[in-house]
Design an enzyme around this catalytic site. Sequence first.
Site, mmCIF file in Angstrom:
data_model
loop_
_atom_site.group_PDB
_atom_site.id
_atom_site.type_symbol
_atom_site.label_atom_id
_atom_site.label_comp_id
_atom_site.label_asym_id
_atom_site.label_seq_id
_atom_site.Cartn_x
_atom_site.Cartn_y
_atom_site.Cartn_z
ATOM 1 N N ILE A 101 0.829 -1.213 0.000
ATOM 2 C CA ILE A 101 0.000 0.000 0.000
ATOM 3 C C ILE A 101 0.855 1.250 0.000
ATOM 4 O O ILE A 101 0.627 2.201 -0.762
ATOM 5 C CB ILE A 101 -0.947 0.010 1.218
ATOM 6 C CG1 ILE A 101 -1.886 -1.199 1.172
ATOM 7 C CG2 ILE A 101 -1.745 1.309 1.263
ATOM 8 C CD1 ILE A 101 -2.784 -1.310 2.384
ATOM 9 N N GLY A 102 1.872 1.293 0.854
ATOM 10 C CA GLY A 102 2.700 2.491 0.962
ATOM 11 C C GLY A 102 3.968 2.202 1.724
ATOM 12 O O GLY A 102 4.064 1.227 2.476
ATOM 13 N N GLY B 83 7.712 4.334 3.437
ATOM 14 C CA GLY B 83 8.382 5.586 3.746
ATOM 15 C C GLY B 83 9.363 5.381 4.868
ATOM 16 O O GLY B 83 9.823 4.260 5.133
ATOM 17 N N GLY B 84 9.714 6.462 5.573
ATOM 18 C CA GLY B 84 10.680 6.378 6.651
ATOM 19 C C GLY B 84 10.197 5.510 7.797
ATOM 20 O O GLY B 84 10.993 4.949 8.544
ATOM 21 N N LYS C 268 1.619 -3.324 8.999
ATOM 22 C CA LYS C 268 2.669 -2.307 8.932
ATOM 23 C C LYS C 268 3.967 -2.911 9.445
ATOM 24 O O LYS C 268 4.069 -3.330 10.610
ATOM 25 C CB LYS C 268 2.290 -1.081 9.753
ATOM 26 C CG LYS C 268 3.382 -0.030 9.812
ATOM 27 C CD LYS C 268 2.906 1.238 10.497
ATOM 28 C CE LYS C 268 1.912 1.973 9.639
ATOM 29 N NZ LYS C 268 1.576 3.301 10.208
ATOM 30 N N ASP D 51 1.434 14.251 14.213
ATOM 31 C CA ASP D 51 1.602 14.304 12.756
ATOM 32 C C ASP D 51 0.244 14.337 12.058
ATOM 33 O O ASP D 51 0.003 13.595 11.107
ATOM 34 C CB ASP D 51 2.413 13.113 12.265
ATOM 35 C CG ASP D 51 2.904 13.309 10.828
ATOM 36 O OD1 ASP D 51 2.873 14.457 10.349
ATOM 37 O OD2 ASP D 51 3.315 12.320 10.195
#
Length: 529
Positions: free
Chosen positions: A21-22, A24-25, A43, A132
């Site tokens: 799905i995604g 990143g850091g 995740k 965030d």
Amino acid sequence: MKFTYSTGQRPLDGYTIKRGIGRGGFGEVYYAVSDGGKEVALKLVRGNEDVELRGIGQCLNLKHTNLVSLYDLKADGQGDHWVVMEFIGGEPLSVVLTRHVRGLPSELAQQWFLALAKAVGHLHDHGIVHRDLKPGNIFVENGLLKVGDYGLSKFISSSQRHAQTQSVGTVYYMAPEVSTGNYNKQIDIYAAGIILYEMLTGKVPFDGESAGEILMKHLTAPPDLAKVPSEYKAIVGKALAKNPAHRYQTMAEFAKAVQAVGIAFDDRRGDAGARRHGDDARVPPPPYARVSPPPRLPVARPAPVRAEAIPTALPVIPLRAQVAELSGSLALSTVLAGLFSILWMALFKFPEATSFGLLFFPTVAVSWAVLIPAKYWNGHRGDAWARRFVMMILGGAVGVSMLWLNGWGPELASPEAGVAIAGDGPLSHLFPSGHEGLSVAASYLSYFGLAMCALRWWKMADRRRSHRFSFFPVLAAGFWSLVLMFIWPWSQPWYGALALLTSAVIVQWVSPWDQPPIPAVRRMRLRYA
């Protein structure tokens, strides 16, 4: 986008990955299905694991309609940690906003914001700060809004909406106090105010070419509320106050103010319908496809927020008022220069009758040389060295006026005229014999030019200076006037030094001053989530 695992792999026992799905850091997120057929998001936690795992542990048992549910925290055979959480089949709010470049309909923005406020308020009630909040971490599925990625650290980037952050927040949604390292749940309230602004207008209030420029705007620039609907201007302005103490203190308080806009709107619409169709008529609200009814908080109708009570930035002062202020400052500085000149004459017992002029006129000249450009610079960002250069030029003009007061003219610079003013300064050897007048002229101009360049004189006239009057600029002016007196000696240095010292006092006294917001009394440490 390359992922560590591909479709069909089972890195975590009991779950089969369907697609990535995604990433990143923070790590990678996959859409997966359990052996029992339940759709979940997995995740894979990568980087800053200690902080992230601690935050995830605090959030595992949170349950709220508007929060993405976290089911479990597991480790695979490689020692990697996985978060098992609710899979959202909708899309991020950031994607929705890209289709509404002028903002969402006001009623829909209100509905989704109230859902956001409930979710963030639930986190705050459990001692958790999201840190965030941004449209990329907010998801919409069948009209229901859910907040995700709470409790995880990010990496900073200047990419709008989708960027990850370093330490705390994304630059477009980062509260000013984050730069101090001392912050609390108020950073979420500020970020929520940015999101409300973006939902209403389609744009973020602060933009720029670099992350540093955007952060500086958060610290110093007032938000442009011209594009915000009039009924929301005061609310958004208060949420984006630079001082956390002047914002809403809780998300519930923020939500009440937003909900009151809808109540007032319904009342006005109902009254209008009653006038058209009778007292019992009411116009129904416009329907929205796939949108659940707006959540209502059980609150009484609060009084509307007054815009003038929101200290987000300096009020806009009309040009006529600025001219009047400047005229008053110039006149008052002239009077004070006369009084100080008399005081210096009495204190130092200057015998010459011309001493008054040698004290008064340079003091007025220095004061005016500071007040006039400072009025234009007030509230505007600019290069400090460019301003110092302007101050140096104006200081040279003050030196010319001192030369004129001492009877020096261009005709005295020629060797035939004879020199009325002897000069033995450091520039004397640069001029041919008989041109000592030019040496003196150079000393006068250098003295005042360097003295005006050495200090940020315009700060003494800034409306938002920290104190109405401070002795530090006066001491700094005295220090440089004495140092330069020995570097550039000339015939009557004490008059120039007293003029600079006096001007540092007068400029602060005659310049308008707005008291800065009172800082929050209680200093709180962030509980990492």
